[in-house]
Motif scaffolding. Sequence first.
Motif, mmCIF file in Angstrom:
data_model
loop_
_atom_site.group_PDB
_atom_site.id
_atom_site.type_symbol
_atom_site.label_atom_id
_atom_site.label_comp_id
_atom_site.label_asym_id
_atom_site.label_seq_id
_atom_site.Cartn_x
_atom_site.Cartn_y
_atom_site.Cartn_z
ATOM 1 N N SER A 89 0.809 -1.215 0.000
ATOM 2 C CA SER A 89 0.000 0.000 0.000
ATOM 3 C C SER A 89 0.845 1.269 0.000
ATOM 4 O O SER A 89 0.405 2.318 -0.484
ATOM 5 N N TRP A 90 2.072 1.190 0.542
ATOM 6 C CA TRP A 90 2.908 2.388 0.603
ATOM 7 C C TRP A 90 3.625 2.686 -0.708
ATOM 8 O O TRP A 90 4.056 3.816 -0.943
ATOM 9 N N SER A 148 5.353 13.507 -8.776
ATOM 10 C CA SER A 148 4.930 14.895 -8.587
ATOM 11 C C SER A 148 6.131 15.810 -8.362
ATOM 12 O O SER A 148 6.178 16.929 -8.877
ATOM 13 N N ILE A 162 3.833 8.144 -6.573
ATOM 14 C CA ILE A 162 3.124 9.398 -6.864
ATOM 15 C C ILE A 162 3.929 10.592 -6.370
ATOM 16 O O ILE A 162 4.043 11.624 -7.052
ATOM 17 N N SER A 163 4.494 10.478 -5.170
ATOM 18 C CA SER A 163 5.301 11.576 -4.635
ATOM 19 C C SER A 163 6.520 11.838 -5.502
ATOM 20 O O SER A 163 6.865 12.992 -5.787
ATOM 21 N N PRO A 179 2.543 2.827 -4.016
ATOM 22 C CA PRO A 179 1.937 3.837 -4.900
ATOM 23 C C PRO A 179 2.128 5.258 -4.398
ATOM 24 O O PRO A 179 2.339 6.178 -5.196
ATOM 25 N N MET A 180 2.075 5.454 -3.077
ATOM 26 C CA MET A 180 2.251 6.800 -2.539
ATOM 27 C C MET A 180 3.667 7.316 -2.818
ATOM 28 O O MET A 180 3.861 8.487 -3.153
ATOM 29 N N ILE A 181 4.654 6.423 -2.686
ATOM 30 C CA ILE A 181 6.028 6.834 -2.977
ATOM 31 C C ILE A 181 6.186 7.175 -4.456
ATOM 32 O O ILE A 181 6.820 8.171 -4.827
#
Length: 261
Positions: free
Chosen positions: A229-230, A240, A236-237, A232-234
């Motif tokens: 779960s972590w 961006s 995306i960050s 995708p956040m990395i």
Amino acid sequence: MRPSSALVLAFAASTVAQDQVLLVDKLKGWFAQATAAVSSAVPAAASSPVASGRAKAAESIQHELTLENWKETLTVDPSVSTPTTQEWLVYITGGNATCFGFCGNTTKAWNTSLPLLAAKPNPPKFAVIDCDAQPVLCNSWSVGPPSLYYFQIPKPLADQSAPAATVRYQPLNRTSTTTDTLKKLVLDNELENVVPYEGYFHPFNGPLQQYGLAVPLAYVIWGFSKMPSWLPMILISFMSRTIMGRRGQGPAPRAAAQPAQ
């Protein structure tokens, strides 16, 4: 009371309290060990003979579908003359990964009702998909457990032309599905009232199947489901920050025009 006596009494009281705590801890440890020993000594309860018999009866009636065999399985009997249509009823189930361990009730109802459904006049053929074992197949159809997929597959004519297969998708409630629920759907023909599915994930005639994209897309979906779960956040960050960094640089400055000589 003299101070020395008070100190002696306080020390004695603290010693007794510590001994009580140690005794309680020892008792807890002993109880845990005894419970584990009893659990290991007592054999697991055997499954109900009735439930085992129902499961074996269901296995003898239905076909197990996989990513490799479903197209060869969901067909029309070649010995039957045309025009004809073969009905297939597919039960979609799963385990902890795809049904969160809540498909036991519907599977029990399916196994119990299957002999009754097979006894109806001109019954459909039956199949089952375990989405835990066949996640790519379930994703290529965009289906999830517990549910039913009802197929009406026409036999090709002599020139190999055939109308499109009709499919109807019916989700099942994980807690309230019973044998009566399945009887109404199949024996009372309530499945016929379900609006046929004609979307992109149609197993036979959908655009994704026709262009060979259903399985590759299913692998992508399956890969995302296995991703932590972590992660995708990395990603995306990181993306961006990369985009914002490029925007912050701005356009390259133009070279100043040289004066004419």
